[in-house]
Design a protein around this motif. Structure first.
Motif, PDB file in Angstrom:
ATOM      1  N   LYS A 176       0.814  -1.215   0.000  1.00 44.11           N
ATOM      2  CA  LYS A 176       0.000   0.000   0.000  1.00 44.11           C
ATOM      3  C   LYS A 176       0.846   1.263   0.000  1.00 44.11           C
ATOM      4  O   LYS A 176       0.387   2.318  -0.421  1.00 44.11           O
ATOM      5  N   ILE A 177       2.087   1.153   0.462  1.00 43.07           N
ATOM      6  CA  ILE A 177       2.963   2.319   0.463  1.00 43.07           C
ATOM      7  C   ILE A 177       3.063   2.897  -0.941  1.00 43.07           C
ATOM      8  O   ILE A 177       3.201   4.113  -1.124  1.00 43.07           O
ATOM      9  N   LEU A 178       2.957   2.038  -1.965  1.00 46.13           N
ATOM     10  CA  LEU A 178       3.100   2.502  -3.347  1.00 46.13           C
ATOM     11  C   LEU A 178       2.037   3.513  -3.720  1.00 46.13           C
ATOM     12  O   LEU A 178       2.324   4.523  -4.372  1.00 46.13           O
ATOM     13  N   LEU A 179       0.804   3.261  -3.320  1.00 46.85           N
ATOM     14  CA  LEU A 179      -0.260   4.194  -3.718  1.00 46.85           C
ATOM     15  C   LEU A 179      -0.121   5.534  -3.001  1.00 46.85           C
ATOM     16  O   LEU A 179      -0.468   6.582  -3.551  1.00 46.85           O
ATOM     17  N   PHE A 180       0.438   5.520  -1.781  1.00 39.33           N
ATOM     18  CA  PHE A 180       0.612   6.789  -1.067  1.00 39.33           C
ATOM     19  C   PHE A 180       1.796   7.583  -1.614  1.00 39.33           C
ATOM     20  O   PHE A 180       1.792   8.815  -1.563  1.00 39.33           O
ATOM     21  N   VAL A 181       2.798   6.893  -2.146  1.00 41.00           N
ATOM     22  CA  VAL A 181       3.873   7.607  -2.839  1.00 41.00           C
ATOM     23  C   VAL A 181       3.304   8.295  -4.086  1.00 41.00           C
ATOM     24  O   VAL A 181       3.611   9.463  -4.363  1.00 41.00           O
ATOM     25  N   ALA A 182       2.469   7.577  -4.826  1.00 41.81           N
ATOM     26  CA  ALA A 182       1.844   8.166  -6.020  1.00 41.81           C
ATOM     27  C   ALA A 182       0.986   9.371  -5.653  1.00 41.81           C
ATOM     28  O   ALA A 182       1.021  10.411  -6.327  1.00 41.81           O
ATOM     29  N   ILE A 183       0.218   9.237  -4.577  1.00 44.41           N
ATOM     30  CA  ILE A 183      -0.624  10.346  -4.119  1.00 44.41           C
ATOM     31  C   ILE A 183       0.224  11.548  -3.743  1.00 44.41           C
ATOM     32  O   ILE A 183      -0.073  12.690  -4.125  1.00 44.41           O
ATOM     33  N   GLU A 184       1.299  11.309  -3.019  1.00 49.25           N
ATOM     34  CA  GLU A 184       2.129  12.427  -2.561  1.00 49.25           C
ATOM     35  C   GLU A 184       2.833  13.110  -3.725  1.00 49.25           C
ATOM     36  O   GLU A 184       3.059  14.323  -3.695  1.00 49.25           O
ATOM     37  N   ILE A 185       3.189  12.355  -4.753  1.00 49.99           N
ATOM     38  CA  ILE A 185       3.757  12.970  -5.957  1.00 49.99           C
ATOM     39  C   ILE A 185       2.760  13.957  -6.554  1.00 49.99           C
ATOM     40  O   ILE A 185       3.107  15.095  -6.902  1.00 49.99           O
ATOM     41  N   LEU A 186       1.504  13.554  -6.668  1.00 45.99           N
ATOM     42  CA  LEU A 186       0.476  14.435  -7.228  1.00 45.99           C
ATOM     43  C   LEU A 186       0.210  15.631  -6.319  1.00 45.99           C
ATOM     44  O   LEU A 186       0.030  16.756  -6.799  1.00 45.99           O
ATOM     45  N   LEU A 187       0.191  15.412  -5.017  1.00 45.34           N
ATOM     46  CA  LEU A 187      -0.039  16.524  -4.091  1.00 45.34           C
ATOM     47  C   LEU A 187       1.119  17.516  -4.124  1.00 45.34           C
ATOM     48  O   LEU A 187       0.915  18.732  -4.077  1.00 45.34           O
ATOM     49  N   THR A 188       2.333  16.994  -4.231  1.00 43.54           N
ATOM     50  CA  THR A 188       3.518  17.860  -4.255  1.00 43.54           C
ATOM     51  C   THR A 188       3.539  18.726  -5.514  1.00 43.54           C
ATOM     52  O   THR A 188       3.892  19.909  -5.466  1.00 43.54           O
ATOM     53  N   LYS A 192       6.753  12.360   3.319  1.00 45.97           N
ATOM     54  CA  LYS A 192       5.334  12.689   3.445  1.00 45.97           C
ATOM     55  C   LYS A 192       4.455  11.502   3.061  1.00 45.97           C
ATOM     56  O   LYS A 192       3.383  11.299   3.647  1.00 45.97           O
ATOM     57  N   ALA A 193       4.898  10.715   2.086  1.00 47.01           N
ATOM     58  CA  ALA A 193       4.131   9.533   1.676  1.00 47.01           C
ATOM     59  C   ALA A 193       4.054   8.513   2.813  1.00 47.01           C
ATOM     60  O   ALA A 193       3.007   7.909   3.055  1.00 47.01           O
ATOM     61  N   ILE A 194       5.162   8.325   3.513  1.00 50.70           N
ATOM     62  CA  ILE A 194       5.175   7.394   4.644  1.00 50.70           C
ATOM     63  C   ILE A 194       4.268   7.906   5.760  1.00 50.70           C
ATOM     64  O   ILE A 194       3.517   7.136   6.375  1.00 50.70           O
ATOM     65  N   ASP A 195       4.307   9.214   6.014  1.00 48.84           N
ATOM     66  CA  ASP A 195       3.407   9.796   7.015  1.00 48.84           C
ATOM     67  C   ASP A 195       1.943   9.607   6.611  1.00 48.84           C
ATOM     68  O   ASP A 195       1.087   9.299   7.447  1.00 48.84           O
ATOM     69  N   LEU A 196       1.668   9.797   5.323  1.00 50.05           N
ATOM     70  CA  LEU A 196       0.304   9.640   4.813  1.00 50.05           C
ATOM     71  C   LEU A 196      -0.145   8.182   4.925  1.00 50.05           C
ATOM     72  O   LEU A 196      -1.303   7.897   5.276  1.00 50.05           O
ATOM     73  N   TRP A 197       0.742   7.280   4.638  1.00 46.92           N
ATOM     74  CA  TRP A 197       0.474   5.840   4.756  1.00 46.92           C
ATOM     75  C   TRP A 197       0.123   5.479   6.196  1.00 46.92           C
ATOM     76  O   TRP A 197      -0.852   4.780   6.466  1.00 46.92           O
TER      77      TRP A 197
END
Length: 294
Positions: free
Chosen positions: A234-246, A278-283
Motif C-alpha cells: 500500500k505504500i506505493l499508492l501513497f507515494v503516487a498520491i504524494e507525488i500528485l499533491l507535491t 510525506k508519503a510514509i506519514d500519509l500511509w
C-alpha cells in the motif's frame, strides 16, 4: 515512568538535538543480536521505521529468504550463494550467451532465465514477457543500491519473486485505493484528472508494477522498498498520491493525459526525499502503525 514512555521521551529528545533515529537503531541492533532473528519483529520494525543504511542490505537478504534467520549460518550460506552465482555465470559464458561487454543487468536476466528454465540457447536478447521488463528495471535500480554483484543478483531475483508471489494481482486494487485516498486528500485534483480523462491512464504500471523504478532515484526509493520487502504494498499508492499533491499546481495546469503522464514519469529529483517522507506519514495516517512490541 513506563518503559514505552521513557522510550518515547528519549526519541523526542534525540530528534530535537539532531540525532533522529538513535533509539530506532538501538532497537534494531537488539533484534540483530539474537541467534535466530525474529522475522515478524524485523518486518514490524521496517514498517514502523526507516532501516539504517548500514543494515539495509543484510536485513533485506534475510527478509527475502536469501539468508536464513539463524545468523551463525550467514557466512556459510553466502559462500553457497556466491558459488551458485559463479556456476550459472560460467555456464552462460561457456554457451557464449554473455561476454565481457554484456551489460550487467542483461547478464542477470539471462542468469535468472537459465535458473528458472526460461532461457532458450538460440534466443537473442529480447524481452519475452512483462516479467523480463520488470526484472531489468529492478536490476538497474538495485545495481545503484548495492556494490557487490552477487548481492545485487540475489536481491534482484528474490525481490522480483517477492513481488510476483505477494503482490502480483494487486495492481487494480492499488489503483482503486489510489483514487479513494487521493479523493480524501484533494477532491479537486481528482475532478481535474477525471475532466482531462487522465485518471484511468496515469502511469500505474511504473508506479505499482515497477515500484517507481525510473521514477524515483534509488537513494529515495530504497526507503519505499523497505516497506515492500517487509510485506506492505500500500505504500506505493501513497507515494503516487504524494507525488500528485507535491506537484499539484503543475498537474492542474496541464489539461491532457499525455502531458500529465510525461511530467509524472520524469518528476524533478531534487525533492524526492520529502515526497517519500510525506508519503510514509500519509500511509501511517490512513493505515495505522504496526504496534508489535520491539
Amino acid at each position: 515512568m513506563s518503559e514505552d514512555t521513557q522510550r518515547n521521551f528519549r526519541s523526542v529528545y534525540y530528534e530535537k538535538v539532531g540525532f533522529r533515529g538513535v533509539e530506532e537503531k538501538k532497537s534494531l541492533e537488539i533484534l540483530l543480536k539474537d541467534e535466530r532473528w525474529d522475522i515478524e519483529k524485523l518486518c514490524t520494525f521496517c514498517q514502523r521505521f526507516p532501516l539504517p543504511s548500514m543494515y539495509r542490505i543484510l536485513v533485506w537478504k534475510v527478509l527475502l529468504g536469501i539468508l536464513p534467520p539463524h545468523q551463525e549460518t550467514h557466512p556459510e550460506v553466502m559462500v553457497y550463494r556466491r558459488q551458485q552465482y559463479d556456476d550459472v555465470h560460467h555456464a552462460l559464458e561457456v554457451i557464449r550467451l554473455i561476454h565481457e561487454s554484456t551489460p550487467k543487468t542483461e547478464v542477470f536476466l539471462y542468469m535468472y532465465q537459465l535458473e528458472t528454465g526460461k532461457l532458450s540457447r538460440s534466443q537473442k536478447y529480447t524481452l519475452q514477457e512483462p516479467q523480463d521488463e520488470l526484472f531489468l528495471a529492478v536490476a538497474d535500480t538495485m545495481e545503484e543500491m548495492v556494490d557487490d554483484d552477487v548481492d545485487c543478483y540475489w536481491l534482484t531475483k528474490n525481490f522480483v519473486h517477492h513481488l510476483d508471489t505477494k503482490f502480483k494481482d494487486l495492481q487494480q486494487q492499488l489503483q482503486k485505493g489510489f483514487e479513494h485516498y487521493l479523493n480524501i486528500e484533494d477532491s479537486r485534483l481528482v475532478t481535474h484528472l477525471k475532466t482531462c480523462g487522465a485518471l484511468d491512464k496515469l502511469p500505474y504500471n511504473m508506479w505499482f508494477r515497477r515500484c517507481f523504478t525510473g521514477c524515483l532515484p534509488p537513494s529515495s526509493l530504497q526507503r519505499v522498498w523497505d516497506k515492500l520487502v517487509s510485506g506492505s504494498c500500500k505504500i506505493l499508492l501513497f507515494v503516487a498520491i504524494e507525488i500528485l499533491l507535491t506537484f499539484k499546481m503543475k498537474v492542474m495546469a496541464l489539461n491532457n493525459t499525455e502531458s500529465i503522464n510525461e511530467f509524472l514519469e520524469k518528476i524533478p529529483e531534487d525533492n524526492t526525499d520529502p515526497i517519500v517522507n510525506k508519503a510514509i506519514d500519509l500511509w501511517h495516517k490512513h493505515c495505522g502503525i504496526p504496534a508489535h512490541s520491539l
